[in-house]
Design an enzyme around this catalytic site. Structure first.
Site, PDB file in Angstrom:
ATOM      1  N   TYR A 160       0.535  -0.798   0.227  1.00  0.00           N
ATOM      2  CA  TYR A 160      -0.180  -0.246   0.223  1.00  0.00           C
ATOM      3  C   TYR A 160       1.311   1.272   0.139  1.00  0.00           C
ATOM      4  CZ  TYR A 160      -4.079  -2.759   0.411  1.00  0.00           C
ATOM      5  OH  TYR A 160      -4.904  -3.483   0.644  1.00  0.00           O
ATOM      6  N   LYS A 237       2.480 -14.571   5.656  1.00  0.00           N
ATOM      7  CA  LYS A 237       2.764 -15.879   4.407  1.00  0.00           C
ATOM      8  C   LYS A 237       4.638 -15.853   4.645  1.00  0.00           C
ATOM      9  CE  LYS A 237       1.095 -18.840   1.028  1.00  0.00           C
ATOM     10  NZ  LYS A 237       0.621 -20.321   1.219  1.00  0.00           N
ATOM     11  N   ASP A 338      -3.429 -17.734   3.864  1.00  0.00           N
ATOM     12  CA  ASP A 338      -4.086 -19.208   3.648  1.00  0.00           C
ATOM     13  C   ASP A 338      -4.818 -19.972   4.457  1.00  0.00           C
ATOM     14  OD1 ASP A 338      -1.991 -20.169   3.568  1.00  0.00           O
ATOM     15  OD2 ASP A 338      -2.041 -21.253   1.428  1.00  0.00           O
ATOM     16  N   ASP A 362      -6.279  -6.561   4.945  1.00  0.00           N
ATOM     17  CA  ASP A 362      -7.719  -6.071   3.582  1.00  0.00           C
ATOM     18  C   ASP A 362      -8.885  -7.259   3.307  1.00  0.00           C
ATOM     19  OD1 ASP A 362      -8.929  -4.329   1.845  1.00  0.00           O
ATOM     20  OD2 ASP A 362      -7.373  -3.758   0.844  1.00  0.00           O
TER      21      ASP A 362
HETATM   22  O1  LIG Z   1      -8.915   2.544  -0.697  1.00  0.00           O
HETATM   23  C1  LIG Z   1      -9.196   1.774  -1.732  1.00  0.00           C
HETATM   24  O2  LIG Z   1     -10.160   2.431  -2.449  1.00  0.00           O
HETATM   25  C2  LIG Z   1      -9.164   0.403  -0.949  1.00  0.00           C
HETATM   26  C3  LIG Z   1      -9.188  -0.247   0.046  1.00  0.00           C
HETATM   27  C4  LIG Z   1      -9.549  -0.923   1.326  1.00  0.00           C
HETATM   28  O3  LIG Z   1     -10.061  -2.243   0.734  1.00  0.00           O
HETATM   29  C5  LIG Z   1      -9.404  -0.786   2.260  1.00  0.00           C
HETATM   30  O4  LIG Z   1      -9.429   0.284   3.350  1.00  0.00           O
HETATM   31  O5  LIG Z   1     -10.069  -2.173   3.264  1.00  0.00           O
HETATM   32 MG   LIG Z   2     -10.493  -3.483   1.702  1.00  0.00          MG
END
Ligand SMILES: O=C(O)CCC(=O)C(=O)O
Ligand SMILES: [Mg+2]
Ligand SMILES: NC(=O)C1=CN([C@@H]2O[C@H](COP(=O)(O)OP(=O)(O)OC[C@H]3O[C@@H](n4cnc5c(N)ncnc54)[C@H](OP(=O)(O)O)[C@@H]3O)[C@@H](O)[C@H]2O)C=CC1
Length: 475
Positions: A160, A237, A338, A362
């Site tokens: 990210y 992982k 997983d 996420d």
């Molecule tokens: O910022 C986004 O577009 C996706 C972020 C995301 O899926 C989240 O933080 O759960």
């Molecule tokens: Mg998300």
């Protein structure tokens, strides 16, 4: 100070001390409406939060909302490409706590995520996403009530960070050549591996700092939970990504067994201790054989390492954690990513806090939300040391935008998290009660309506669900 917005004329600022908010009775709280379904969800959320605060405190406490802009709405006001104006950042910095609806991120190009940018700009390093069942909520699972986990997701790094190079660009080409010709050959374990020349490249940085401050928050949260939920699982992982995801696990254990030594036990330590408890005459090697699967097939060097580990654990914590005392400590274990996806479905009640890196968290928070009723019931908080922004797990759900039908539950529950974070527990409790009442009375939006047995027809609109929650405050 602001170019296009004006703070409310009444209200005071929230400040922070030692990472904790100091909240006046009349805080000013900035909010971002959000793109897509934000247009439906935000008004519903504001109405429910205001009604709860009024009902709980009879006018002694009141939130002074400060509308700030991001996403499409910001571009409308500030001009093309002004997705995250300085005004918005200044306001959030100034007032410390904010709440937001979802914001759109284009796929495969265009701007990078505004949601992620906010987390990085304000160093909101812990993304906290509780996934717990509300009685009566329909779910595709047989026993959704068995899942009660909080995803603690590292929120500032991993992929990210957004350091990537597009395939075919000069820099991607340069980097691939440098890796193929210099760095990979210089690293013996990489052998003759080569990266295909038509690859895009992304960087996955996982730092000790980022990992440990997240795990620290997760363990501190575990300490606040009832005894039977005092467990932190490090999700990774690490079998495949040894120096990023594997390191996250190792740093997590290192923190637990140093900074939190007196209150934590690792799963492996608990095996060593309980082996000795069951058989006080057990030799170190016999204990090692029971702890390490395939011990007998290991090299002498590796066997010596495991024996040293067993001896080390007994020397270090037998006195403090042995004779069953470890059962009262926070259990810290780890699971491969997983595997945890199936574990939360097959053995949900064995888990409590899931400490994850950014990407795994996420994925996992959407999956866990699905078990307890779907994304309409998935709240979240982004917490740092001097700022917090509350937002749902879900996105903008564009196909439902503007139709007054989406479930506002997740942002409303994010508001509940915000009220709890502010110490306004009475108002938070009213909302939780209202949601429970509305759901058990089958007054729900389309997403829950279609899962109910028999299905509810017609479902409530988004705005009607908000009113139903308010109506059930005092059930
Ligand atoms: O910022 C986004 O577009 C996706 C972020 C995301 O899926 C989240 O933080 O759960
Ligand atoms: Mg998300
Ligand atoms: N923090 C943020 O602001 C986030 C932003 N995003 C962004 O949102 C955009 C859309 O992403 P997308 O992949 O469609 O994911 P979304 O989470 O927006 O929606 C996917 C599906 O989840 C269900 N859903 C989402 N929200 C709700 C809700 N409030 N109530 C009930 N069901 C809900 C709907 O399913 P169904 O139609 O089957 O009922 C919806 O179609 C993207 O630009 C993405 O980057 C994504 C995640 C987080």
């Amino acid at each position: 100070m602001y170019e296009k917005i004006t703070p409310p004329t009444t209200g005071s600022k929230i400040t922070f001390s030692d990472g904790k908010p100091i909240v006046p009775d009349d805080p000013i709280i900035p909010f971002i409406r959000g793109d897509g379904t934000g247009v439906d969800i935000w008004p519903a959320t504001e109405k429910v939060i205001d009604a709860a605060v009024e009902s709980a405190y009879g006018g002694k406490r009141k939130i002074n909302w400060f509308k700030v802009y991001a996403g499409d709405e910001a571009c409308d006001l500030y001009g093309t490409y002004q997705y995250l104006p300085d005004d918005t950042l200044t306001a959030i910095k100034e007032y410390g706590i904010a709440i937001k609806g979802p914001l759109t991120t284009p796929i495969g190009g265009g701007i990078r995520s505004l949601n992620v940018a906010l987390r990085q700009i304000f160093d909101l390093y812990a993304c906290v996403r509780p996934c717990r069942y509300y009685q009566g909520t329909p779910s595709p699972h047989k026993n959704p009530d068995k899942l009660d986990v909080i995803v603690y997701r590292e929120n500032t790094e991993d992929i990210y960070l957004g350091i990537e190079w597009r395939e075919g660009t000069e820099l991607a080409d340069k980097l691939i050549h440098y890796l193929n010709e210099t760095l990979i050959p210089a690293t013996k374990e990489h052998g003759k591996k080569q990266i295909r020349l038509d690859s895009g490249i992304g960087i996955k940085p996982i730092s000790k700092t980022g990992s440990q401050r997240l795990v620290r928050r997760a363990i501190e949260q575990a300490l606040r939970l009832p005894k039977n939920k005092q467990k932190v699982t490090l999700v990774h992982k690490g079998n495949i990504m040894k120096y990023t995801e594997g390191a996250f696990r190792d740093w997590g254990y290192e923190l637990a067994t140093s900074e939190f030594r007196d209150v934590c036990v690792t799963e492996r330590e608990s095996w060593i201790l309980s082996n000795k408890e069951k058989n006080p005459d057990l030799t170190i090697e016999e204990n090692a054989q029971q702890v390490e699967p395939g011990y007998n097939a290991l090299t002498a060097e590796k066997k010596a390492e495991i024996c040293a580990e067993v001896q080390g654990v007994l020397d270090a914590i037998w006195e403090t954690h042995g004779q069953g005392k470890w059962k009262d400590k926070i259990m810290v274990d780890d699971r491969i990513a997983d595997s945890i996806f199936q574990q939360i479905q097959t053995r949900p009640d064995e888990y409590s806090i899931l400490a994850t890196m950014n990407l795994n968290g996420d994925y996992l928070s959407d999956a866990a939300a699905a078990i307890v009723g779907g994304l309409g019931m998935g709240p979240g908080a982004n917490i740092g040391d001097t700022c917090a922004i509350f937002e749902a797990t879900h996105g903008t759900a564009p196909k439902h935008a503007g139709l007054d039908r989406i479930n506002p539950g997740s942002v409303i529950l994010s508001g509940v998290m915000m009220l709890e974070y502010m110490g306004w527990q009475e108002a938070a409790d009213l909302i939780k009660k209202g949601i429970g009442g509305a759901i058990s009375n089958r007054e729900v939006t389309y997403d829950l309506a279609r899962l109910m047995d028999p299905p509810v027809h017609p479902p409530l609109k988004c705005s009607e669900f908000a009113q139903a929650i308010i109506n059930h405050f005092k059930d």
